[in-house]
Design a protein around this motif. Structure first.
Motif, mmCIF file in Angstrom:
data_model
loop_
_atom_site.group_PDB
_atom_site.id
_atom_site.type_symbol
_atom_site.label_atom_id
_atom_site.label_comp_id
_atom_site.label_asym_id
_atom_site.label_seq_id
_atom_site.Cartn_x
_atom_site.Cartn_y
_atom_site.Cartn_z
ATOM 1 N N ILE A 76 0.838 -1.200 0.000
ATOM 2 C CA ILE A 76 0.000 0.000 0.000
ATOM 3 C C ILE A 76 0.873 1.250 0.000
ATOM 4 O O ILE A 76 0.638 2.199 -0.768
ATOM 5 C CB ILE A 76 -0.952 -0.017 1.215
ATOM 6 N N ASN A 79 2.663 1.774 -3.338
ATOM 7 C CA ASN A 79 1.746 2.154 -4.418
ATOM 8 C C ASN A 79 0.820 3.288 -3.999
ATOM 9 O O ASN A 79 -0.258 3.463 -4.577
ATOM 10 C CB ASN A 79 0.930 0.936 -4.855
ATOM 11 N N LYS A 82 -0.469 5.704 -6.745
ATOM 12 C CA LYS A 82 -1.527 5.133 -7.595
ATOM 13 C C LYS A 82 -2.873 5.146 -6.869
ATOM 14 O O LYS A 82 -3.906 5.490 -7.458
ATOM 15 C CB LYS A 82 -1.173 3.695 -7.987
ATOM 16 N N LEU A 83 -2.858 4.767 -5.612
ATOM 17 C CA LEU A 83 -4.090 4.747 -4.835
ATOM 18 C C LEU A 83 -4.687 6.144 -4.723
ATOM 19 O O LEU A 83 -5.901 6.334 -4.842
ATOM 20 C CB LEU A 83 -3.820 4.166 -3.450
ATOM 21 N N GLN A 87 -8.355 7.178 -6.415
ATOM 22 C CA GLN A 87 -9.403 7.538 -5.463
ATOM 23 C C GLN A 87 -9.822 8.996 -5.604
ATOM 24 O O GLN A 87 -11.015 9.308 -5.515
ATOM 25 C CB GLN A 87 -8.961 7.255 -4.030
ATOM 26 N N VAL A 103 -3.935 6.477 2.998
ATOM 27 C CA VAL A 103 -2.860 5.556 2.602
ATOM 28 C C VAL A 103 -1.956 5.247 3.792
ATOM 29 O O VAL A 103 -1.775 4.081 4.176
ATOM 30 C CB VAL A 103 -2.057 6.129 1.421
ATOM 31 N N LEU A 154 -10.725 3.627 0.460
ATOM 32 C CA LEU A 154 -9.583 2.760 0.766
ATOM 33 C C LEU A 154 -9.580 2.366 2.236
ATOM 34 O O LEU A 154 -9.481 1.177 2.563
ATOM 35 C CB LEU A 154 -8.268 3.469 0.415
ATOM 36 N N SER A 182 -10.167 2.309 -5.950
ATOM 37 C CA SER A 182 -9.093 2.106 -4.972
ATOM 38 C C SER A 182 -9.247 0.756 -4.281
ATOM 39 O O SER A 182 -8.248 0.122 -3.906
ATOM 40 C CB SER A 182 -9.060 3.238 -3.942
ATOM 41 N N THR A 183 -10.474 0.269 -4.142
ATOM 42 C CA THR A 183 -10.697 -1.061 -3.569
ATOM 43 C C THR A 183 -10.223 -2.141 -4.524
ATOM 44 O O THR A 183 -9.632 -3.147 -4.107
ATOM 45 C CB THR A 183 -12.178 -1.255 -3.222
ATOM 46 N N LEU A 185 -7.820 -1.806 -6.683
ATOM 47 C CA LEU A 185 -6.357 -1.775 -6.641
ATOM 48 C C LEU A 185 -5.843 -2.425 -5.360
ATOM 49 O O LEU A 185 -4.828 -3.137 -5.385
ATOM 50 C CB LEU A 185 -5.859 -0.334 -6.752
ATOM 51 N N LEU A 186 -6.533 -2.223 -4.255
ATOM 52 C CA LEU A 186 -6.160 -2.883 -3.007
ATOM 53 C C LEU A 186 -6.195 -4.397 -3.167
ATOM 54 O O LEU A 186 -5.267 -5.107 -2.739
ATOM 55 C CB LEU A 186 -7.106 -2.441 -1.889
#
Length: 475
Positions: A76, A79, A82-83, A87, A103, A154, A182-183, A185-186
């Motif tokens: 996390i 990245n 990116k997040l 988001q 984050v 997130l 964002s979820t 990507l998580l």
């Protein structure tokens, strides 16, 4: 235009249905992507993946879970940019605040739960009945269905998946229809670290969430959302006796006494009332002020509101960005259409004159305890201020709502602070501060704010079941 996919069994998969809907930027009001609506077939595929993964993950040791969760926290952070980018596009939040408040905080909270996975406790093994030895096993529940909101996409996803995984469960999660990326990507970052299918993300609207909750095999359903949604989830879950875990919003009272540091209190309350455009269940939205300093405090709060800046995601000087969606903008605006004539909008009270879903920082005075804007969560950058004469009246007003999530009291009187911490009917009571959270302490409410705790060891325990094992000494 980009078409999103579900994340099932460790990879992005094409939806089995053909229906999509537009994702709208709260900053511009324009469509930027399309999201699928999860079908029964999508839900069944996600459940099959989660159920298979559970057979492996439930046998993992606490140290194995810790290692995977620590690696996820690292991913996390690595990245984070990116997040933040994905988001901010779907929430309109200020990018620098996503980085610091979601984050960084999410990584920290995961690290706490990674360690907590190795610290679960139970009654000591012993001979509680002659000729036998009893012990306690804490076991994971199974497949957990989860639904998250759009205000902190997130962090809310982390609050759900981290304790579930730390306890050995697997997950099917539906993010809000307006904030899925964002979820996703998580889940992508987590996929290499956990068994395939341990984390599945299904996209869609409320009906997709209902499909997950209604699955007979789901052992627990957890939602952060509105009271209406929480009641429906609890009803549906009861049909197959799934364990419900509900965090359903709040209407936080902020009780300010004459002996408080009024300038400091006004500054802090304004920040925590307007932060994230007031889209926070614990926002300092309902201020109660002792009569002798009421007029002065209103002046201080109006000054704070007028100096509060909102802006686009790249504006690092702004405290908040846009409201999340058109429906929310209309909902917040609707409160002002229905304000009683005796209420006074001291400042703000209207949509900002710019593209997107922005609303001005607002202070309202003159409302009565029974009025809608006092009793109902606005979920916008709106703070109401009321007057009280004494401690008992302050307590009655503070507790006189259906919600019970969070509260604060501002005073230099230690005995008064202790009394209010006892008498305030809310899951969190802050003294001379408002809104800070820490992974080591629980978050969750009373009354119509729901039940069940996020964060802390208490959250981890929510995702376990307790088994008594008794062994007879005689063969």
């Amino acid at each position: 235009m980009q078409k999103l996919k579900h994340f099932i069994n460790g990879e992005y998969v094409e939806p089995k249905g053909s229906e999509y809907f537009d994702l709208i930027s709260p900053v511009t009001g324009e469509a930027y992507a399309q999201s699928p609506i999860g079908t029964d077939a999508d839900v069944e595929a996600a459940y099959a993946a989660a159920a298979t993964a559970f057979q492996e993950w439930k046998r993992s040791t606490p140290s194995m879970r810790q290692k995977a969760l620590l690696a996820l926290a690292d991913a996390i952070e690595a990245n984070g940019d990116k997040l933040v980018e994905v988001q901010s596009r779907e929430t309109g939040q200020i990018k620098s605040l996503i980085a610091s408040e979601e984050v960084a905080t999410s990584a920290d909270q995961i690290r706490f739960l990674a360690g907590a996975a190795r610290c679960l406790e139970g009654k000591s093994t012993g001979e509680y009945l002659a000729g036998t030895t009893s012990s306690i096993r804490r076991e994971p529940l199974g497949v957990v269905g989860q639904v998250t909101p759009w205000n902190y996409p997130l962090m809310m996803a982390v609050w759900k998946i981290a304790p579930a995984l730390a306890a050995g469960n697997t997950v099917i999660l539906k993010p809000s229809d307006t904030t899925p990326q964002s979820t996703l990507l998580l889940a992508e970052l987590a996929a290499p670290l956990f068994p395939k299918g341990a984390i599945n993300v299904l996209l869609g609207k409320a009906d997709t969430g209902s499909k997950i909750v209604s699955l007979p095999g789901v052992a627990m359903v957890s939602i952060t959302g509105s009271v209406r949604a929480g009641i429906q989830v609890a009803k549906t879950a009861s049909e197959h006796l799934a364990r419900p875990h509900l965090e359903l919003g709040g209407k936080a009272p902020v009780v300010v006494f004459a002996d408080a540091n009024l300038e400091r209190a006004a500054e802090h309350i304004a920040i925590t009332g307007f932060f994230n455009a007031g889209q926070d269940c614990t926002a300092a939205s309902r201020v109660l002020v002792e009569a002798s300093v009421y007029d002065k405090f209103v002046e201080l709060m109006v000054e704070q509101a007028k100096n509060t800046k909102f802006g686009s995601p790249d504006d690092e000087d702004a405290l908040y960005g846009a409201l999340n969606n058109q429906n929310q903008l209309e909902r917040v605006s609707g409160f002002f259409d229905r304000l009683p004539s005796y209420a006074k909008v001291e400042t703000g009270g209207k949509r900002a004159d710019r593209p997107g879903f922005y609303f001005e920082p607002t202070i309202i005075t003159g409302l009565k305890q029974e009025d809608e804007a006092i009793q109902t969560e606005v979920f916008g950058p709106v703070i109401t201020i009321q007057k009280f004469e004494n401690d008992d009246e302050a307590l009655a007003m503070a507790n006189g709502v259906d919600y019970g999530l969070a509260s604060s009291v501002w005073t230099a009187d230690h005995s008064r602070a202790q009394r209010f911490s006892r008498e305030l009917d809310f899951g969190t009571v802050w003294i001379n501060t408002h809104i800070p959270l820490t992974g080591e302490m629980p978050h969750g409410g009373f009354k119509m704010s729901g039940y069940g705790k996020d964060l802390s060891l208490y959250a981890l325990e929510e995702y376990t079941r307790i088994k008594h094992v008794m062994s007879n000494h005689e063969l």
